[in-house]
Write a protein that holds these residues in place. Structure first.
Motif, PDB file in Angstrom:
ATOM      1  N   UNK A  99       1.277  -8.823 -11.018  1.00 14.96           N
ATOM      2  CA  UNK A  99       0.076  -9.177 -10.263  1.00 14.96           C
ATOM      3  C   UNK A  99      -0.957  -8.062 -10.397  1.00 14.96           C
ATOM      4  N   UNK A 100      -2.209  -8.458 -10.227  1.00  9.75           N
ATOM      5  CA  UNK A 100      -3.278  -7.471 -10.256  1.00  9.75           C
ATOM      6  C   UNK A 100      -3.741  -7.212  -8.820  1.00  9.75           C
ATOM      7  N   UNK A 101      -3.704  -5.959  -8.416  1.00 13.75           N
ATOM      8  CA  UNK A 101      -4.124  -5.611  -7.063  1.00 13.75           C
ATOM      9  C   UNK A 101      -5.619  -5.867  -6.912  1.00 13.75           C
ATOM     10  N   UNK A 102      -5.972  -6.689  -5.949  1.00 12.51           N
ATOM     11  CA  UNK A 102      -7.381  -7.048  -5.766  1.00 12.51           C
ATOM     12  C   UNK A 102      -8.012  -6.213  -4.672  1.00 12.51           C
ATOM     13  N   UNK A 103      -9.306  -5.941  -4.820  1.00 17.49           N
ATOM     14  CA  UNK A 103     -10.035  -5.164  -3.820  1.00 17.49           C
ATOM     15  C   UNK A 103      -9.929  -5.860  -2.469  1.00 17.49           C
ATOM     16  N   UNK A 104      -9.601  -5.106  -1.459  1.00 14.55           N
ATOM     17  CA  UNK A 104      -9.433  -5.694  -0.138  1.00 14.55           C
ATOM     18  C   UNK A 104      -8.023  -6.179   0.131  1.00 14.55           C
ATOM     19  N   UNK A 105      -7.163  -6.149  -0.891  1.00 11.73           N
ATOM     20  CA  UNK A 105      -5.776  -6.565  -0.724  1.00 11.73           C
ATOM     21  C   UNK A 105      -5.023  -5.615   0.189  1.00 11.73           C
ATOM     22  N   UNK A 106      -3.965  -6.117   0.805  1.00 15.50           N
ATOM     23  CA  UNK A 106      -3.235  -5.334   1.807  1.00 15.50           C
ATOM     24  C   UNK A 106      -2.542  -4.105   1.234  1.00 15.50           C
ATOM     25  N   UNK A 107      -2.243  -4.115  -0.094  1.00 13.23           N
ATOM     26  CA  UNK A 107      -1.517  -2.973  -0.668  1.00 13.23           C
ATOM     27  C   UNK A 107      -2.450  -1.905  -1.214  1.00 13.23           C
ATOM     28  N   UNK A 108      -3.704  -2.254  -1.445  1.00  9.85           N
ATOM     29  CA  UNK A 108      -4.646  -1.310  -2.056  1.00  9.85           C
ATOM     30  C   UNK A 108      -4.893  -0.128  -1.120  1.00  9.85           C
ATOM     31  N   UNK A 109      -4.824   1.056  -1.691  1.00  7.59           N
ATOM     32  CA  UNK A 109      -5.021   2.268  -0.917  1.00  7.59           C
ATOM     33  C   UNK A 109      -3.751   2.838  -0.331  1.00  7.59           C
ATOM     34  N   UNK A 110      -2.657   2.102  -0.461  1.00  7.78           N
ATOM     35  CA  UNK A 110      -1.374   2.564   0.066  1.00  7.78           C
ATOM     36  C   UNK A 110      -0.468   3.011  -1.071  1.00  7.78           C
ATOM     37  N   UNK A 111       0.491   3.853  -0.758  1.00  4.57           N
ATOM     38  CA  UNK A 111       1.441   4.305  -1.764  1.00  4.57           C
ATOM     39  C   UNK A 111       2.583   3.300  -1.884  1.00  4.57           C
ATOM     40  N   UNK A 112       3.287   3.382  -3.013  1.00  5.54           N
ATOM     41  CA  UNK A 112       4.432   2.482  -3.225  1.00  5.54           C
ATOM     42  C   UNK A 112       5.478   2.697  -2.137  1.00  5.54           C
ATOM     43  N   UNK A 113       5.659   3.934  -1.726  1.00  4.65           N
ATOM     44  CA  UNK A 113       6.648   4.241  -0.701  1.00  4.65           C
ATOM     45  C   UNK A 113       6.335   3.637   0.652  1.00  4.65           C
ATOM     46  N   UNK A 114       5.054   3.325   0.905  1.00  2.00           N
ATOM     47  CA  UNK A 114       4.649   2.754   2.190  1.00  2.00           C
ATOM     48  C   UNK A 114       4.873   1.251   2.276  1.00  2.00           C
ATOM     49  N   UNK A 115       5.119   0.600   1.132  1.00  3.24           N
ATOM     50  CA  UNK A 115       5.194  -0.863   1.127  1.00  3.24           C
ATOM     51  C   UNK A 115       6.354  -1.386   1.961  1.00  3.24           C
ATOM     52  N   UNK A 116       7.483  -0.682   1.929  1.00  5.03           N
ATOM     53  CA  UNK A 116       8.665  -1.163   2.652  1.00  5.03           C
ATOM     54  C   UNK A 116       8.393  -1.250   4.149  1.00  5.03           C
ATOM     55  N   UNK A 117       7.705  -0.232   4.705  1.00  4.02           N
ATOM     56  CA  UNK A 117       7.421  -0.226   6.136  1.00  4.02           C
ATOM     57  C   UNK A 117       6.300  -1.201   6.488  1.00  4.02           C
ATOM     58  N   UNK A 118       5.333  -1.341   5.618  1.00  4.53           N
ATOM     59  CA  UNK A 118       4.203  -2.222   5.904  1.00  4.53           C
ATOM     60  C   UNK A 118       4.584  -3.698   5.793  1.00  4.53           C
ATOM     61  N   UNK A 119       5.522  -4.013   4.874  1.00  4.09           N
ATOM     62  CA  UNK A 119       5.894  -5.415   4.653  1.00  4.09           C
ATOM     63  C   UNK A 119       7.408  -5.585   4.712  1.00  4.09           C
ATOM     64  N   UNK A 120       8.015  -5.384   5.861  1.00  6.69           N
ATOM     65  CA  UNK A 120       9.476  -5.487   5.971  1.00  6.69           C
ATOM     66  C   UNK A 120      10.003  -6.889   5.687  1.00  6.69           C
ATOM     67  N   UNK A 121       9.140  -7.905   5.835  1.00  9.29           N
ATOM     68  CA  UNK A 121       9.542  -9.301   5.578  1.00  9.29           C
ATOM     69  C   UNK A 121       9.457  -9.655   4.099  1.00  9.29           C
ATOM     70  N   UNK A 122       8.858  -8.776   3.308  1.00  4.28           N
ATOM     71  CA  UNK A 122       8.669  -9.055   1.875  1.00  4.28           C
ATOM     72  C   UNK A 122       9.297  -7.929   1.066  1.00  4.28           C
TER      73      UNK A 122
END
Length: 463
Positions: free
Chosen positions: A157-180
């Protein structure tokens, strides 16, 4: 590996190009000397002029000591006969046939050793159709490939401007999206691979390679794009074999319009498809026709004719006129590489959709699936851990103890069988068990052989 390819058409040429790049000894048989000469000038292979169903021609091509025969001629009949002769007369260990007819299925008795002796069947049209169907099911993705009998999925996937993951580190994804729950196995920025480390920050435009349980893919895509809008309106330019197969697969799922230049083909399409699908006689690059048929309201426009230039032009025109997402079928690999990520959202290369099916049969060790990525430069490989602590390089070892080549990383482990299986996102201390399906991302194909060796067991294993 010594491989003979019958047929130097588009499929045969694409297969030869991919296999030559892996240092295989390739010989191509075709009746057109001019076409073979062009191949020999461009690729490191040998051409043999002649009819491949003749034993003398196969003998000249080196069938006596060949490891594999891949029959990619235009007719199913020729491909079936060649596989039979290769097996019965020359004892070629592995035979692969391109078969368009749905009457022949891999594993059928008719294709067995006592029949036509076809070990594996490839159908480029069917492979391309399945590939497109996945992209329609997950319209936010650039590529979707499945592993372990559709239990795990790798999406690009291509990270889009305004997307929920943009600006965050890969390590932060687990805490930000525990359901995904997901595992980022690679990240490319401006066509350059970035290290997918926990502190790597995701920026707009980054291409993210994500592995996840197939049941969580929609949640993953929603996390990355903040949208999950299904495709409802599709326009297809080109009612050939791929266009017809795709239209049939979309019956009852979305609104479909097909543009076809040949009037007789239009009549045939109308006889094969339900009346709810609109068949239009015309040119997919006709601006007036596209405007009249409201191309700007289409969720997806697909240009699937047999002409690369026509597909590129009509897709670019549809995008300019407001189509939300456009795809073009492009046979020439150079064209596909050039157009990917341009005005055209996705350039579909038939050779890349088929080559993975062949690569799984070429890989050493217990390899279950192979998918070609990044226009053939990278690869995702699924292997099965066999043996025990004494005979295996994987079983009984923690992930951090496995000797992977530079850049390669384990993305997921599928453990268990059938419905009882689970998709694990491994950590450094995850212990590999017997019969685990391990999915490894390999950014550089030069390291594939090193990964293959991990899935071979020592001679003392008799399981």
């Amino acid at each position: 590996m010594k491989i003979i390819i019958l047929g130097a058409g588009r499929v045969g040429e694409s297969v030869a190009e991919s296999l030559v790049s892996e240092q295989n000894d390739i010989t191509v048989i075709d009746q057109d000397p001019h076409r073979l000469r062009q191949l020999e000038e461009r690729l490191d292979l040998r051409g043999v002029v002649g009819n491949g169903i003749q034993p003398s021609v196969l003998r000249e091509a080196g069938a006596r000591d060949a490891d594999m025969m891949i029959a990619c001629a235009a007719s199913d009949e020729s491909n079936l006969v060649v596989c039979k002769i290769a097996h019965d007369v020359f004892n070629v260990p592995t035979t692969v046939a391109r078969l368009r007819s749905p009457e022949f299925n891999e594993g059928d008795e008719l294709l067995g050793k006592s029949g036509f002796a076809v070990d594996n069947v490839i159908c480029p049209e069917e492979s391309v159709t399945k590939y497109i169907r996945q992209l329609i099911s997950f319209p936010e993705a650039l590529q979707v490939v499945e592993f372990s009998q559709q239990r795990a999925c790798l999406i690009v996937v291509r990270a889009s401007a305004g997307g929920a993951v943009v600006g965050h580190t890969i390590g932060e994804l687990k805490d930000r999206f525990p359901h995904a729950e997901m595992r980022v196995v690679a990240l490319y920025r401006l066509d350059t691979e970035m290290e997918a480390k926990p502190n790597t920050r995701i920026l707009p435009g980054d291409e993210i390679f994500v592995l996840a349980d197939v049941r969580k893919i929609r949640a993953v895509l929603s996390a990355i794009h903040n949208v999950d809008k299904p495709v409802q309106r599709v326009m297809i330019a080109g009612g050939g074999k791929v266009g017809l197969r795709l239209a049939r697969s979309l019956v009852g799922q979305c609104e479909v319009k097909i543009i076809e230049q040949d009037r007789e083909r239009c009549e045939y399409l109308a006889s094969q498809l339900p009346s709810s699908m609109l068949i239009l006689h015309g040119d997919g690059a006709d601006e007036d026709l596209l405007l009249e048929e409201n191309v700007g309201e289409m969720d997806m426009f697909l240009s699937l004719t047999s002409d690369d230039e026509d597909n590129i032009m009509s897709a670019m025109l549809a995008k300019r006129m407001g189509a939300n997402r456009v795809m073009a079928l492009i046979n020439r690999r150079a064209y596909a590489d050039m157009m990917q990520g341009s005005t055209i959202d996705i350039a579909i290369s038939p050779s890349q959709t088929v080559i993975g099916e062949l690569l799984a049969h070429l890989r050493r060790g217990d390899v279950a699936a192979v998918h070609s990525l990044r226009h053939g430069a990278a690869e995702a490989l699924e292997g099965i851990a066999r043996g025990d602590v004494k005979t295996s390089k994987l079983v009984g070892r923690r992930v951090e103890e496995i000797d992977l080549p530079p850049g390669a990383r384990i993305g997921a482990i599928v453990r268990g069988k059938d419905k009882a299986s689970e998709v694990l996102m491994p950590h450094h201390d995850t212990l590999i068990e017997t019969d685990d399906h391990i999915i490894i991302f390999i950014p550089n194909k030069r390291h594939v052989k090193e990964v293959e060796k991990l899935f071979t067991v020592s001679a003392t294993f008799f399981g």
